[in-house]
Every structure is written in C-alpha cells, then in structure tokens.
Design a protein around this motif. Structure first.
Motif, PDB file in Angstrom:
ATOM      1  N   GLU A  18       0.860  -1.178   0.119  1.00 39.15           N
ATOM      2  CA  GLU A  18       0.030   0.050  -0.008  1.00 39.15           C
ATOM      3  C   GLU A  18       0.842   1.167   0.073  1.00 39.15           C
ATOM      4  O   GLU A  18       0.449   2.344  -0.397  1.00 39.15           O
ATOM      5  N   LYS A  19       2.028   1.112   0.623  1.00 40.72           N
ATOM      6  CA  LYS A  19       3.005   2.307   0.601  1.00 40.72           C
ATOM      7  C   LYS A  19       3.652   2.634  -0.716  1.00 40.72           C
ATOM      8  O   LYS A  19       4.236   3.548  -1.077  1.00 40.72           O
ATOM      9  N   GLY A  20       3.773   1.627  -1.472  1.00 40.33           N
ATOM     10  CA  GLY A  20       4.335   1.456  -2.891  1.00 40.33           C
ATOM     11  C   GLY A  20       5.688   0.870  -2.737  1.00 40.33           C
ATOM     12  O   GLY A  20       6.483   1.157  -1.820  1.00 40.33           O
ATOM     13  N   ILE A  21       6.244   0.362  -3.887  1.00 39.60           N
ATOM     14  CA  ILE A  21       7.488  -0.055  -4.012  1.00 39.60           C
ATOM     15  C   ILE A  21       8.360   0.843  -4.632  1.00 39.60           C
ATOM     16  O   ILE A  21       8.196   1.178  -5.624  1.00 39.60           O
ATOM     17  N   GLY A  22       9.583   1.155  -4.035  1.00 42.62           N
ATOM     18  CA  GLY A  22      10.716   1.705  -4.950  1.00 42.62           C
ATOM     19  C   GLY A  22      10.104   2.855  -5.835  1.00 42.62           C
ATOM     20  O   GLY A  22       9.575   3.762  -5.422  1.00 42.62           O
TER      21      GLY A  22
END
Length: 138
Positions: A18-22
């Motif tokens: 949910e926070k996002g990847i890279g």
C-alpha cells in the motif's frame, strides 16, 4: 529464528504494498479488502524502459495459498504478454521457468516476484520479443 505466521507475513506485505515499492514500477494489493485469508492479490508492472514493454501497464493476479510463504504464490498475467515463462493460453506463469519461483525461499515476497518479472522483461533475451497489441487481455 522464529517462523513468522502466514497472516502476519501477509499483513506486513499488504502494508508495504500500500505504501508503494521503490520507483513505482511495480505495485500490489489485496483483490478484495474483505479477504480475511489474504489469498487473492492484484499486481501491476509498468514495462521497463528501452524495451518493447516500455510504457505498457501489465495487470496480474496473484494467489497466496495456505502454505505461503513456505511455498511460492501462483501468478497469472491478465494482460497479454509474450514471455518464455508465461502460458499463451491463459497467462499463467510457469514457476519452473522463472528462477524467483523455482528457487523460492520464505524470505522472498510478492515484491520480489514482481520486481524479478520486470527484470526478466528487460533481460537481453526478452527485451525485444514481439508483443501482442497493447491492452489485450487473456
């Protein structure tokens, strides 16, 4: 070292997804927020630059079975793609042909799988493979 229970592990992955990847080139989340077993997931991969996949958005279904993370998830492309490890009949990823799945260990994650698939798209052998028309689905 203590073995983290499946649901704790998947909650951790959900929070990270949910926070996002890279750089945002890969993302994932639960298919249905009411899925208390956290089995069915959606994934998205933005095709790597300087390849035939550039600027394409690929949608995937991810299934984490009861034995995840001891066993790898099953992955299926919803978007049509031509890659040696993807069935042209139904978009299912052949785990035996994708090292991140065939050499799975419980430290691997959904993020690891998506990032490795994207890396395979950019590999020398796959970067110029002819692709189906953009936007077509399995």
């Amino acid at each position: 070292m203590a073995k983290v229970p499946r649901n704790f592990r998947l909650l951790e992955e959900l929070e990270k997804g949910e926070k996002g990847i890279g750089d945002g080139s890969c993302s994932y989340g639960l298919d249905n927020s009411d899925d208390i077993l956290m089995s069915n997931w959606n994934g998205t991969i933005i095709g790597p630059g300087h390849t035939v996949h550039e600027n394409r958005i690929y949608s995937l279904k991810i299934y984490c079975g009861e034995s995840y993370p001891d066993a790898p998830p099953t992955i299926q492309f919803l978007s049509r793609v031509n890659l040696p490890f993807v069935s042209q009949a139904d978009g299912k990823v052949d785990a035996s042909k994708l090292p991140v799945l065939s050499h799975w260990n419980r430290n691997s994650s959904l993020e690891t799988v998506l990032v490795e698939i994207r890396r395979e798209m950019a590999s020398f052998n796959n970067r110029k493979l002819p692709q189906p028309p953009e936007g077509t689905m399995f």
